[in-house]
Design a protein around this motif. Structure first.
Motif, PDB file in Angstrom:
ATOM      1  N   VAL A 154       0.836  -1.201   0.000  1.00  0.00           N
ATOM      2  CA  VAL A 154       0.000   0.000   0.000  1.00  0.00           C
ATOM      3  C   VAL A 154       0.867   1.245   0.000  1.00  0.00           C
ATOM      4  O   VAL A 154       0.558   2.245  -0.668  1.00  0.00           O
ATOM      5  N   LEU A 155       1.969   1.199   0.744  1.00  0.00           N
ATOM      6  CA  LEU A 155       2.841   2.369   0.855  1.00  0.00           C
ATOM      7  C   LEU A 155       3.760   2.528  -0.349  1.00  0.00           C
ATOM      8  O   LEU A 155       4.401   3.574  -0.500  1.00  0.00           O
ATOM      9  N   GLY A 156       3.864   1.505  -1.179  1.00  0.00           N
ATOM     10  CA  GLY A 156       4.718   1.586  -2.366  1.00  0.00           C
ATOM     11  C   GLY A 156       6.190   1.465  -2.063  1.00  0.00           C
ATOM     12  O   GLY A 156       7.023   2.033  -2.793  1.00  0.00           O
ATOM     13  N   TRP A 157       6.559   0.715  -1.010  1.00  0.00           N
ATOM     14  CA  TRP A 157       7.958   0.542  -0.635  1.00  0.00           C
ATOM     15  C   TRP A 157       8.457  -0.807  -1.142  1.00  0.00           C
ATOM     16  O   TRP A 157       7.689  -1.774  -1.271  1.00  0.00           O
ATOM     17  N   ASP A 158       9.764  -0.863  -1.363  1.00  0.00           N
ATOM     18  CA  ASP A 158      10.366  -2.158  -1.649  1.00  0.00           C
ATOM     19  C   ASP A 158      10.813  -2.787  -0.329  1.00  0.00           C
ATOM     20  O   ASP A 158      10.665  -2.207   0.757  1.00  0.00           O
ATOM     21  N   GLU A 159      11.389  -3.976  -0.416  1.00  0.00           N
ATOM     22  CA  GLU A 159      11.758  -4.708   0.789  1.00  0.00           C
ATOM     23  C   GLU A 159      12.835  -3.986   1.592  1.00  0.00           C
ATOM     24  O   GLU A 159      12.768  -3.929   2.833  1.00  0.00           O
ATOM     25  N   TRP A 187      12.945   1.268   7.414  1.00  0.00           N
ATOM     26  CA  TRP A 187      11.948   2.030   8.158  1.00  0.00           C
ATOM     27  C   TRP A 187      11.577   1.324   9.456  1.00  0.00           C
ATOM     28  O   TRP A 187      11.470   1.948  10.514  1.00  0.00           O
ATOM     29  N   ILE A 188      11.410   0.004   9.409  1.00  0.00           N
ATOM     30  CA  ILE A 188      11.068  -0.775  10.600  1.00  0.00           C
ATOM     31  C   ILE A 188      12.174  -0.669  11.640  1.00  0.00           C
ATOM     32  O   ILE A 188      11.922  -0.488  12.845  1.00  0.00           O
ATOM     33  N   SER A 189      13.423  -0.784  11.201  1.00  0.00           N
ATOM     34  CA  SER A 189      14.550  -0.703  12.133  1.00  0.00           C
ATOM     35  C   SER A 189      14.594   0.647  12.833  1.00  0.00           C
ATOM     36  O   SER A 189      14.827   0.722  14.046  1.00  0.00           O
ATOM     37  N   LYS A 190      14.356   1.722  12.106  1.00  0.00           N
ATOM     38  CA  LYS A 190      14.377   3.058  12.709  1.00  0.00           C
ATOM     39  C   LYS A 190      13.231   3.230  13.695  1.00  0.00           C
ATOM     40  O   LYS A 190      13.403   3.797  14.781  1.00  0.00           O
ATOM     41  N   LEU A 216       3.569   7.471  16.875  1.00  0.00           N
ATOM     42  CA  LEU A 216       4.118   7.463  15.525  1.00  0.00           C
ATOM     43  C   LEU A 216       3.697   8.720  14.765  1.00  0.00           C
ATOM     44  O   LEU A 216       4.488   9.279  13.975  1.00  0.00           O
ATOM     45  N   GLU A 217       2.491   9.176  14.997  1.00  0.00           N
ATOM     46  CA  GLU A 217       2.042  10.397  14.330  1.00  0.00           C
ATOM     47  C   GLU A 217       2.923  11.585  14.722  1.00  0.00           C
ATOM     48  O   GLU A 217       3.317  12.396  13.872  1.00  0.00           O
ATOM     49  N   GLU A 218       3.235  11.699  15.999  1.00  0.00           N
ATOM     50  CA  GLU A 218       4.093  12.806  16.431  1.00  0.00           C
ATOM     51  C   GLU A 218       5.510  12.675  15.871  1.00  0.00           C
ATOM     52  O   GLU A 218       6.120  13.673  15.453  1.00  0.00           O
ATOM     53  N   GLU A 219       6.046  11.448  15.860  1.00  0.00           N
ATOM     54  CA  GLU A 219       7.398  11.238  15.348  1.00  0.00           C
ATOM     55  C   GLU A 219       7.493  11.624  13.868  1.00  0.00           C
ATOM     56  O   GLU A 219       8.477  12.233  13.438  1.00  0.00           O
ATOM     57  N   ILE A 220       6.481  11.275  13.108  1.00  0.00           N
ATOM     58  CA  ILE A 220       6.478  11.634  11.681  1.00  0.00           C
ATOM     59  C   ILE A 220       6.284  13.134  11.509  1.00  0.00           C
ATOM     60  O   ILE A 220       6.916  13.767  10.665  1.00  0.00           O
ATOM     61  N   ILE A 246      11.010  10.347  12.087  1.00  0.00           N
ATOM     62  CA  ILE A 246      10.851   9.127  11.295  1.00  0.00           C
ATOM     63  C   ILE A 246      10.359   9.540   9.917  1.00  0.00           C
ATOM     64  O   ILE A 246       9.316  10.209   9.804  1.00  0.00           O
ATOM     65  N   PRO A 247      11.077   9.180   8.859  1.00  0.00           N
ATOM     66  CA  PRO A 247      10.659   9.600   7.512  1.00  0.00           C
ATOM     67  C   PRO A 247       9.403   8.862   7.066  1.00  0.00           C
ATOM     68  O   PRO A 247       9.174   7.702   7.415  1.00  0.00           O
ATOM     69  N   PHE A 248       8.590   9.579   6.268  1.00  0.00           N
ATOM     70  CA  PHE A 248       7.385   8.982   5.709  1.00  0.00           C
ATOM     71  C   PHE A 248       7.020   9.736   4.436  1.00  0.00           C
ATOM     72  O   PHE A 248       7.123  10.972   4.404  1.00  0.00           O
ATOM     73  N   PRO A 249       6.626   9.022   3.390  1.00  0.00           N
ATOM     74  CA  PRO A 249       6.265   9.708   2.138  1.00  0.00           C
ATOM     75  C   PRO A 249       5.155  10.737   2.342  1.00  0.00           C
ATOM     76  O   PRO A 249       4.133  10.437   2.963  1.00  0.00           O
TER      77      PRO A 249
END
Length: 531
Positions: A106-111, A117-120, A421-425, A430-433
């Motif tokens: 859904v997010l359009g990310w590759d592996e 992103w998960i690690s961060k 997570l909303e505040e971090e983004i 935390i990066p997010f498209p």
């Protein structure tokens, strides 16, 4: 009326034959519930007529008393307090671990993007959740401790309530905080016109819109807090398990509160009887007055100290007898030679009797079943238990632990994780498209996560390890599944093994031995020994 009477006569003659009329009230046999052939069963059910109504009505009428009694049991019953502590330890241990599972399709990310992103996110979550100043509104507890409090509150009240205020402080870098609220602060106000039930206002489908709390300030006042803000961020976290239409929870101890009182009464009565028998350990069968008998069993000093009235003439001979036949063994003990015809009996305590342990275990077994644990876990008594029985009992109760972990603790943490997570983004940590707006549009896909806890307890770790080895060799079990059974993260294990291998190479240490189960015995052997 004549036609009806004539038809009735024809019907009687057709069924009963000529000259035979049916009785006025003939028994009609039919298949139905609660049909009892005798009066005993009918009488037993006659007085049992509970009302049929929505579960939320039952919760409303019993909530206050049930919660108060459950809290009293948690505070004054060692069995219940220990059982709840054990349930918390089995469910969350020191705290549930975050395992983000964003939907990369859904997010359009590759592996690779997904793993980075998960690690961060995991690293940032650890920094926030393990620092009480960052996560707790009171600045006293970590998220692991707060989760344990939520589960204990759920045992006491059947629900847990918390707020997610945004607080800016100089000592913390984040604003999102968790504030636990005792559920009885959520009022019991009910108004059908405004769709408010037990302090919760909902829409036509039961979706919570706001919560009404009581707050102590100069005067006690009520305040309404929206369930979510305008952007969809959760502000109130309310978790419970119940039936359709139910809006508030009720303590899971409600079905056994009466049993708890029965157990306490049994223990108190048994102890009282044992103490009475221990105090009155000797009895004397005699016609003499009590005072004369007590004087006979006392020495001269004791008789002088408690000088009382003289015995009647009839018993004067007995008193003289005791004065002449007393055998003194010192202050440690004396023997009283009783008057002929009198009897001194030394009693022994008959409590607890032979049936006490069996009946008390019967009551504790019902309590353990209600709490979702084995009676051995509740009592700590494994007498007569075998490896197979313990393993089977654990296998039966473990799904209850997983359900409690997911439906209570996991839901609480999921709401907190979503707000954090909303505040971090929003802060750019935390990066997010497309930043915050992209997160709001894909909130569900981004916030998907699992919460992992302690592994299932094993009665024999060696046998469990051999079972894992066999399943993996059969190709039906992966390293991730094995790590889940052990309560660890497979990626953490791989990374740790990689670091250890590099460190060994740097220090010129030999490779670690790879242990494999011995297919014949229980001994673990290395690959070198197999050669």
């Amino acid at each position: 009326m004549g036609l009806l009477s004539r038809a009735s006569d024809i019907l009687r003659n057709a069924v009963g034959g000529a000259g035979h009329n049916l009785p006025a009230s003939s028994p009609q046999h039919s298949a139905q519930y609660f049909r009892s052939p005798g009066s005993g069963g009918a009488a037993a059910l006659f007085a049992w007529r509970p009302a049929l109504r929505d579960t939320r009505e039952d919760v409303l009428s019993a909530y206050i008393e049930a919660a108060a009694r459950a809290i009293d049991a948690l505070q004054n019953s060692g069995w219940i307090a220990g059982a709840v502590n054990q349930a918390v330890a089995s469910t969350i241990g020191t705290g549930l671990r975050l395992n983000p599972t964003p939907d990369h399709t859904v997010l359009g990310w590759d592996e690779k993007q997904t793993e980075e992103w998960i690690s961060k996110v995991e690293r940032r979550w650890i920094l926030w959740s393990e620092n009480p100043v960052e996560c707790d509104a009171a600045g006293k507890h970590s998220m692991g401790q707060l989760t344990g409090m939520v589960l204990k509150t759920a045992f006491a009240y059947g629900e847990a309530v918390s707020l997610l205020p945004s607080i800016r402080r100089d000592v913390s870098t984040t604003r999102t905080k968790v504030q636990l609220v005792l559920p009885h602060r959520l009022v019991q106000d009910t108004d059908a016109m405004t769709r408010m039930y037990q302090g919760i206002r909902t829409d036509d489908f039961g979706f919570p819109l706001s919560y009404r709390f009581t707050r102590d300030s100069v005067f006690r006042e009520q305040i309404d807090i929206a369930a979510r803000d305008g952007a969809g961020r959760p502000q109130v976290v309310h978790v419970f398990e119940g039936s359709p239409g139910q809006v508030r929870g009720i303590t899971p101890l409600a079905p056994v509160l009466r049993v708890l009182r029965q157990y306490d009464q049994l223990a108190d009565a048994t102890l009282t009887a044992a103490l009475i028998q221990a105090v009155f350990a000797a009895t004397i069968e005699s016609e003499a007055p009590t005072e004369a008998l007590l004087n006979a069993l006392q020495d001269q000093n004791e008789q002088d100290a408690s000088a009382g009235s003289q015995a009647e003439t009839l018993f004067g001979f007995k008193q003289a007898w005791y004065q002449q036949t007393k055998i003194d063994l010192g202050s440690g003990g004396r023997i009283a030679h009783l008057f002929p015809g009198e009897k001194l009996t030394m009693n022994r305590s008959e409590h607890p009797n032979d049936t006490y342990e069996a009946f008390s275990k019967f009551l504790l077994r019902e309590i353990a079943t209600c709490l979702g644990m084995t009676v051995e876990t509740l009592t700590g008594d494994y007498t007569g238990a075998t490896y197979s029985s313990v393993r089977m009992a654990t296998a039966e109760k473990w799904p209850l632990v997983l359900a409690r972990r997911k439906n209570i603790c996991g839901r609480f943490l999921q709401h907190v994780y979503e707000a954090w997570l909303e505040e971090e983004i929003e802060a750019g940590n935390i990066p997010f498209p497309n930043g915050l707006m992209g997160f709001i549009e894909n909130r569900s896909a981004a916030c998907s996560a699992d919460w992992r806890g302690p592994a299932r307890p094993q009665a024999d770790d060696l046998k469990a390890a051999k079972a894992h080895e066999v399943y993996k060799r059969m190709g039906v079990m992966s390293d991730e599944m094995i790590c889940n059974d052990l309560g660890v993260d497979w990626e953490d294990v791989y990374e740790q093994r990689s670091r250890e291998a590099k460190k060994r190479a740097t220090l010129y240490l030999p490779e670690g031995d790879t242990m494999t189960p011995d297919p014949v015995g229980d001994k673990l052997i290395t690959e070198d020994e197999t050669k």
